[in-house]
Structures are given as C-alpha cells and as structure tokens.
Design an enzyme around this catalytic site. Structure first.
Site, PDB file in Angstrom:
ATOM      1  N   ASP A 160       0.847  -1.186   0.000  1.00 55.67           N
ATOM      2  CA  ASP A 160       0.000   0.000   0.000  1.00 55.67           C
ATOM      3  C   ASP A 160       0.885   1.239   0.000  1.00 55.67           C
ATOM      4  OD1 ASP A 160      -2.328   1.593   0.267  1.00 55.67           O
ATOM      5  OD2 ASP A 160      -1.912   1.791   2.404  1.00 55.67           O
ATOM      6  N   GLU A 169      -2.646  -1.211  -5.486  1.00 56.51           N
ATOM      7  CA  GLU A 169      -3.842  -0.471  -5.845  1.00 56.51           C
ATOM      8  C   GLU A 169      -3.733   0.071  -7.272  1.00 56.51           C
ATOM      9  OE1 GLU A 169      -4.377   3.788  -4.548  1.00 56.51           O
ATOM     10  OE2 GLU A 169      -2.938   3.114  -3.059  1.00 56.51           O
ATOM     11  N   ASP A 173      -1.721   1.989   7.791  1.00 54.19           N
ATOM     12  CA  ASP A 173      -1.272   1.554   6.467  1.00 54.19           C
ATOM     13  C   ASP A 173      -1.271   0.033   6.354  1.00 54.19           C
ATOM     14  OD1 ASP A 173      -0.859   4.166   5.645  1.00 54.19           O
ATOM     15  OD2 ASP A 173       1.131   4.215   6.554  1.00 54.19           O
TER      16      ASP A 173
END
Ligand SMILES: [Zn+2]
Length: 434
Positions: free
Chosen positions: A198, A282, A378
């Site tokens: 991430d 992502e 996170d």
C-alpha cells in the site's frame, strides 16, 4: 514470451566526443521542436501530419540548415519517431500534450538501428576494464571521433534494439534497449505467497505483513548541502565560469540523490518480486497522475485530505515507477502483479469488514469502532488490498462480512463468477493469506 528491457551503462567520452554528443543532442532537439511546432500549427487544417511526412522533409530541412548535415540521419529520424509516439500517447489519453524539449533538461539522442553500433570486446582502449562502444561518428571509420569508452558493469544479453546516449547530471550513459525471449514461463519460487503493498501515509510503502519500506534518500543532511550549494550559486557573478561550476555542482548533487532513490527502489522491488508469487497493489489512474502533477486536477480519491500536505505529484510518480518495476520483475520471475480498486480500504476494518471513517483514529493508527481491532493504519489498508486481490484472482472466495462491511459488488471488477477449479486452487493460497 518477448520482453523489452533497457540497461544503462556509464560511458566516458573525451572532451571532443562530449562536444559532438551535445551537437547531436542539440540537433535532435531542434528537429523535435520544429516538428512539434509544425504539428501544433497545421494539425488542425491537415490532421494527417505523421512521422513519414515529417521524415520526408528532413532532406529539405538540411538544405536550409546545413549544420544538420553532419548529424547522423538516423538520430534525427529517431527524434521524429519520439514525437510521433508522444502524439500517439496523447491521442490515446495516456499523457498530456507533447512539450517542447529544453536545452540542458533533455540531452539525449538515439541510434535506432542495431546494425549501426556494436561493442568491441577486443578492447583497443588503454584502460583495462573499459570496452569500446562503436557507433556512427564514433569509431566506425577513420575520419571520426573514435570509439567511446564504456564500462560494462554487467553482461549485455539479448537482441539489441537500439542505443540511446544520454546525459544525467554531469555523467553520460549508453542505454541499450534489448529484447529477451524466454522459451517457457518460469514458476515462481514462492508462488503460494501473496502480499499487498500500500502507498502509506507514514511510510512510502507498507506491506500487508506490516513491514514498512522506502527509506528516505534525501534527509536533512542532503537538503542542507543543497541549500549551501544554492547560496554559493547566488553569490557568483553572472556568466562567470565560477557560476557555471556552481551550477554543475548542484546538478551533480541532484543526480546523486536521484541515483540513490533509483537504487533503493530497484532493491525494494527486487526483494518483493523475489519473495512473493502474487503481489497486489492499488490501481492508479495514470491520466489523473499527470494532471495532478501539473497542479490542475483536484482529483477526488482516497486520502486526499490526509495527503493534502504531502507533495502528491512526487509520490505518484514514485508509485508509477514502483509499479513498473514490480510488473516486469515479477514477470521475469514467474510471479504476477494484481491491481485492485483501493477505494475505502483505509476506512475498512481488515478483520470484521466494518467501514467507518471514524475507525481511522489518526494519521497512522487504525482502531475499528465496531470490533476494536487496532493496527497501523497503512498495514490495515494493505491487508484489505491483499484480500481484494485474492478475491480478484479467485484465491479467496468471499470476504467474511459481519455487518456494515463493503459488499463485494462494491469492489468493482473484483468479484465475479469463479469456477470450481479456481476455488480449488484458491484453497492453498487462502491458507497462506490467513
Ligand atoms: Zn473491526
């Protein structure tokens, strides 16, 4: 499977060679900018200005600008090809409108034909570790500027496609574009291992295992040095040779930091690609990235508020490069990269699936208001990304949903029909992921 890679080697031009480099790069820039202007002015009337038309005008242009005659014609054509590509990318919505090239910022030129350059392994050069790079104007025949000294710090395999000579900071490099062919796709050493990365708030990269990556390459020491160099520059008289030297020192400093950043990013992506068969990240909107880099888009996305204080453009650029490296390194090792929609992942509890902005305790902590699960914000988001990725590849059949959770349909293209075979395959991965 064909794959394109580029490898960069340091070259050591003599002062005379460097002067020729700059002349060729300048000529390519001139042709590129002229061709861009031509398209800008006349495209509306004559939409069909393409590479071939512009390349056919090169001989006439040489009549008007005789100094272009000494420049290798292939390099000028390559500059026009670059422009053509830039326009294709623009028309297909990948990039902004092509920009003019500036002196000092883009000092490069390309030899597009592999028949025209070679590396002489029987080095005629004095320095023992160096080889001779031969190209048009450089070592091809007697009436030229001699072969270029190149340091082959790693072997050059594969089919050579083209050669770019470029300046980065105060150094010159030869970048070879090569095509490699693999007869079979390798099986990843850890094919059952999955991880998600991430873009963190507290750290550039956070893994779903809770490991933070991306050390700072530009600390207070480096910033202080930059400030000192800039102050020194401000004291120099205009157009003096000391001023020129001060500018060179600043460029060298910036290039050094850029090299460090690049090196640490390569090491990181190498580590991740080596240790996991499946990597989930992502999905990023590339168009939005370049737009926000230009400082125009107020693109609504995740964590806009939290990230407002950070230089988003730089972060996004770093992420794009991170993704690019991961994708090709994973492919080389037989792994894969899965991209998922990361909406709401920072507000979703990775344990009970409850979605609530209030669970985001602060910048760095996540504390679920429903079940009390607490973790690094996170790391929690990375866990969610991992779960979505596993669903996307059919490795995880469903995400346990205990009220208030994000329904699978909301994950966009993640949830769709899975075959029995996929479910069976997923069983092993699910264990690993748990
Ligand atoms: Zn929870």
């Amino acid at each position: 499977m064909k794959r394109n890679l580029s490898i960069r080697y340091r070259i050591y031009p003599t002062p005379a060679q460097e002067a020729v480099f700059r002349r060729i790069a300048g000529a390519c820039r001139f042709v590129y900018n002229l061709a861009l202007e031509q398209r800008e002015r006349f495209s509306r009337r004559d939409r069909a200005i393409r590479y071939v038309g512009q390349a056919n005008e090169l001989p006439a242009l040489k009549g008007e600008a005789p100094w272009l005659k000494e420049i290798p014609a292939h390099c000028l054509q390559a500059a026009l090809r670059d422009l053509d590509r830039a326009f294709v990318n623009f028309f297909e919505g990948r990039t902004d409108f092509p920009r003019y090239r500036h002196r000092g910022r883009s000092e490069s030129f390309r030899f597009p034909d592999p028949k025209q350059f070679s590396i002489d392994h029987m080095s005629k050069l004095d320095r023992r570790t160096l080889r001779a790079l031969i190209a048009p104007k450089f070592g091809k025949n007697r009436s030229n500027f001699g072969a270029i000294a190149i340091r082959l710090h790693r072997p050059l395999h594969g089919r050579l496609k083209n050669l770019t000579i470029l300046r980065d900071g105060n150094n010159w490099y030869a970048s070879f574009s090569i095509e490699t062919r693999e007869r079979h796709t390798p099986v990843h050493q850890y094919r059952d291992s999955a991880v998600a990365i991430d873009r963190g708030v507290s750290t550039p990269f956070m893994s779903s295992d809770g490991e933070a990556f991306g050390q700072q390459t530009e600390g207070p020491r480096e910033l202080l040095r930059l400030r000192r160099l800039q102050q020194a520059l401000a004291r120099k008289r205009r157009r003096s040779s000391n001023r020129r030297k001060a500018i060179k020192r600043i460029a060298a400093h910036k290039a050094k930091i850029a090299r460090r950043r690049k090196d640490s990013l390569h090491k990181l992506t190498n580590l991740i690609a080596k240790s996991h068969g499946t990597i989930v990240i992502e999905k990023l909107n590339v168009r939005g990235m370049t737009a926000s880099a230009a400082g125009t888009a107020t693109q609504p996305g995740r964590r806009v508020v939290q990230k407002a204080g950070l230089n988003r453009a730089i972060l996004d650029k770093g992420w794009g490069e991170f993704r690019r490296q991961l994708v090709y390194k994973a492919a080389l090792l037989g792994g894969r990269v899965v991209e998922v929609d990361a909406r709401h992942t920072s507000q979703t509890c990775s344990v009970c699936r409850h979605v609530d902005a209030a669970s985001r305790y602060n910048q760095t902590r996540f504390a679920c208001v429903a079940c009390g699960y607490a973790a690094n914000a996170d790391a929690n988001a990375a866990q969610n990304i991992l779960q979505r990725g596993l669903v996307a590849i059919g490795a995880l059949v469903e995400i346990a949903d205990t009220g208030g959770g994000l329904p699978l349909a909301a994950c966009g293209d993640l949830a769709f029909g899975r075959s029995k075979k996929q479910e069976a395959k997923g069983a092993s991965l699910k264990k690993v992921a748990a």
